[in-house]
Motif scaffolding. Structure first.
Motif, PDB file in Angstrom:
ATOM      1  N   ILE A 102       0.887  -1.159   0.000  1.00  0.00           N
ATOM      2  CA  ILE A 102       0.000   0.000   0.000  1.00  0.00           C
ATOM      3  C   ILE A 102       0.926   1.211   0.000  1.00  0.00           C
ATOM      4  N   LEU A 103       0.897   1.937  -1.116  1.00  0.00           N
ATOM      5  CA  LEU A 103       1.816   3.051  -1.259  1.00  0.00           C
ATOM      6  C   LEU A 103       1.169   4.188  -2.032  1.00  0.00           C
ATOM      7  N   VAL A 104       1.585   5.398  -1.697  1.00  0.00           N
ATOM      8  CA  VAL A 104       1.074   6.628  -2.308  1.00  0.00           C
ATOM      9  C   VAL A 104       2.266   7.551  -2.519  1.00  0.00           C
ATOM     10  N   LEU A 105       2.285   8.218  -3.664  1.00  0.00           N
ATOM     11  CA  LEU A 105       3.347   9.196  -3.926  1.00  0.00           C
ATOM     12  C   LEU A 105       3.503  10.136  -2.735  1.00  0.00           C
ATOM     13  N   ASN A 106       4.734  10.503  -2.431  1.00  0.00           N
ATOM     14  CA  ASN A 106       4.989  11.422  -1.322  1.00  0.00           C
ATOM     15  C   ASN A 106       4.195  12.712  -1.449  1.00  0.00           C
ATOM     16  N   SER A 107       4.078  13.227  -2.666  1.00  0.00           N
ATOM     17  CA  SER A 107       3.372  14.489  -2.887  1.00  0.00           C
ATOM     18  C   SER A 107       1.869  14.383  -2.622  1.00  0.00           C
ATOM     19  N   HIS A 108       1.354  13.159  -2.525  1.00  0.00           N
ATOM     20  CA  HIS A 108      -0.074  12.952  -2.323  1.00  0.00           C
ATOM     21  C   HIS A 108      -0.401  12.275  -0.988  1.00  0.00           C
ATOM     22  N   GLN A 109       0.605  12.109  -0.144  1.00  0.00           N
ATOM     23  CA  GLN A 109       0.362  11.478   1.147  1.00  0.00           C
ATOM     24  C   GLN A 109      -0.367  12.432   2.079  1.00  0.00           C
ATOM     25  N   ASN A 110      -1.001  11.851   3.089  1.00  0.00           N
ATOM     26  CA  ASN A 110      -1.769  12.586   4.095  1.00  0.00           C
ATOM     27  C   ASN A 110      -2.972  13.309   3.502  1.00  0.00           C
ATOM     28  N   GLN A 111      -3.519  12.736   2.430  1.00  0.00           N
ATOM     29  CA  GLN A 111      -4.722  13.284   1.808  1.00  0.00           C
ATOM     30  C   GLN A 111      -5.862  12.266   1.835  1.00  0.00           C
ATOM     31  N   GLY A 112      -5.666  11.154   2.537  1.00  0.00           N
ATOM     32  CA  GLY A 112      -6.712  10.155   2.684  1.00  0.00           C
ATOM     33  C   GLY A 112      -6.749   9.102   1.593  1.00  0.00           C
ATOM     34  N   ILE A 113      -5.804   9.131   0.670  1.00  0.00           N
ATOM     35  CA  ILE A 113      -5.815   8.186  -0.447  1.00  0.00           C
ATOM     36  C   ILE A 113      -5.555   6.761   0.043  1.00  0.00           C
ATOM     37  N   ALA A 114      -4.533   6.568   0.857  1.00  0.00           N
ATOM     38  CA  ALA A 114      -4.231   5.233   1.391  1.00  0.00           C
ATOM     39  C   ALA A 114      -5.383   4.731   2.259  1.00  0.00           C
ATOM     40  N   THR A 115      -5.978   5.620   3.034  1.00  0.00           N
ATOM     41  CA  THR A 115      -7.117   5.238   3.868  1.00  0.00           C
ATOM     42  C   THR A 115      -8.291   4.805   3.001  1.00  0.00           C
ATOM     43  N   ASP A 116      -8.559   5.533   1.930  1.00  0.00           N
ATOM     44  CA  ASP A 116      -9.641   5.143   1.015  1.00  0.00           C
ATOM     45  C   ASP A 116      -9.372   3.772   0.406  1.00  0.00           C
ATOM     46  N   MET A 117      -8.132   3.535  -0.008  1.00  0.00           N
ATOM     47  CA  MET A 117      -7.800   2.236  -0.581  1.00  0.00           C
ATOM     48  C   MET A 117      -7.949   1.129   0.459  1.00  0.00           C
ATOM     49  N   MET A 118      -7.485   1.385   1.688  1.00  0.00           N
ATOM     50  CA  MET A 118      -7.595   0.390   2.754  1.00  0.00           C
ATOM     51  C   MET A 118      -9.056   0.092   3.061  1.00  0.00           C
ATOM     52  N   HIS A 119      -9.886   1.125   3.149  1.00  0.00           N
ATOM     53  CA  HIS A 119     -11.313   0.907   3.426  1.00  0.00           C
ATOM     54  C   HIS A 119     -11.959   0.074   2.327  1.00  0.00           C
ATOM     55  N   HIS A 120     -11.568   0.330   1.093  1.00  0.00           N
ATOM     56  CA  HIS A 120     -12.112  -0.431  -0.029  1.00  0.00           C
ATOM     57  C   HIS A 120     -11.752  -1.915   0.103  1.00  0.00           C
ATOM     58  N   ILE A 121     -10.511  -2.199   0.433  1.00  0.00           N
ATOM     59  CA  ILE A 121     -10.067  -3.589   0.600  1.00  0.00           C
ATOM     60  C   ILE A 121     -10.785  -4.248   1.779  1.00  0.00           C
ATOM     61  N   LEU A 122     -10.859  -3.546   2.896  1.00  0.00           N
ATOM     62  CA  LEU A 122     -11.493  -4.134   4.068  1.00  0.00           C
ATOM     63  C   LEU A 122     -12.981  -4.389   3.828  1.00  0.00           C
ATOM     64  N   GLU A 123     -13.631  -3.554   3.058  1.00  0.00           N
ATOM     65  CA  GLU A 123     -15.035  -3.787   2.720  1.00  0.00           C
ATOM     66  C   GLU A 123     -15.168  -4.956   1.747  1.00  0.00           C
ATOM     67  N   LYS A 124     -14.313  -4.983   0.737  1.00  0.00           N
ATOM     68  CA  LYS A 124     -14.363  -6.048  -0.260  1.00  0.00           C
ATOM     69  C   LYS A 124     -14.156  -7.421   0.385  1.00  0.00           C
ATOM     70  N   TYR A 125     -13.261  -7.476   1.361  1.00  0.00           N
ATOM     71  CA  TYR A 125     -12.917  -8.747   2.006  1.00  0.00           C
ATOM     72  C   TYR A 125     -13.420  -8.793   3.451  1.00  0.00           C
ATOM     73  N   LYS A 126     -14.551  -8.171   3.719  1.00  0.00           N
ATOM     74  CA  LYS A 126     -15.061  -8.079   5.091  1.00  0.00           C
ATOM     75  C   LYS A 126     -15.357  -9.437   5.723  1.00  0.00           C
ATOM     76  N   ASP A 127     -15.666 -10.445   4.922  1.00  0.00           N
ATOM     77  CA  ASP A 127     -15.982 -11.760   5.459  1.00  0.00           C
ATOM     78  C   ASP A 127     -14.766 -12.660   5.629  1.00  0.00           C
ATOM     79  N   VAL A 128     -13.613 -12.188   5.232  1.00  0.00           N
ATOM     80  CA  VAL A 128     -12.375 -12.954   5.400  1.00  0.00           C
ATOM     81  C   VAL A 128     -11.877 -12.754   6.828  1.00  0.00           C
ATOM     82  N   ARG A 129     -11.637 -13.870   7.526  1.00  0.00           N
ATOM     83  CA  ARG A 129     -11.267 -13.795   8.946  1.00  0.00           C
ATOM     84  C   ARG A 129      -9.878 -13.215   9.174  1.00  0.00           C
ATOM     85  N   GLN A 130      -8.893 -13.665   8.401  1.00  0.00           N
ATOM     86  CA  GLN A 130      -7.519 -13.224   8.621  1.00  0.00           C
ATOM     87  C   GLN A 130      -7.112 -12.190   7.571  1.00  0.00           C
TER      88      GLN A 130
END
Length: 136
Positions: free
Chosen positions: A73-101
């Motif tokens: 999970i990586l974001v260009l330095n110039s675009h960090q701290n703008q919520g992009i990584a968080t948005d990507m993480m939320h998308h993954i966690l929602e997509k795989y919400k039923d996966v235990r590990q």
């Protein structure tokens, strides 16, 4: 700034090289063919784009049913701290919400622990978890 997220595994080598080298993940850019193949072999890849520029990427490996491993999970330095990584993480966690590990391994760095803990992950040095890794 308009960010577009794409679920696409085929990403141009130049974009990958620019992104991974911007965050100083040089081990990945020593062999760009291998990096491209790693994306193709992943069960899921989510990328973030501003116009035609790759500005962020995350990829998931595993079986997608009982375990996922968030590999990058990586974001260009110039675009960090703008919520992009968080948005990507939320998308993954929602997509795989039923996966235990849901597992990831990362290096300790400023704000890294805070980022993962705010997204619901628990460090293996706390609680009852234990983690092992063998790196070549």
């Amino acid at each position: 700034m308009t960010i577009v997220f794409k679920e696409e595994k085929h990403i141009d080598k130049n974009g990958l090289k620019a992104l991974y080298e911007d965050v100083e993940w040089y081990a990945y850019t020593k062999d760009l063919d291998q990096l491209q193949q790693a994306l193709l072999n992943s069960i899921y890849v989510l990328s973030a784009w501003e116009n035609d520029q790759l500005i962020g990427l995350t990829r998931v490996v595993g079986d997608g049913l009982t375990i996922i491993y968030i590999q990058d999970i990586l974001v260009l330095n110039s675009h960090q701290n703008q919520g992009i990584a968080t948005d990507m993480m939320h998308h993954i966690l929602e997509k795989y919400k039923d996966v235990r590990q849901k597992v990831l391994l990362t290096e300790e760095a400023p704000d890294v622990r805070h980022f993962y803990e705010k997204n619901g992950f628990q460090s293996s040095d706390k609680g009852t978890l234990v983690a092992f890794a063998k790196m070549n």
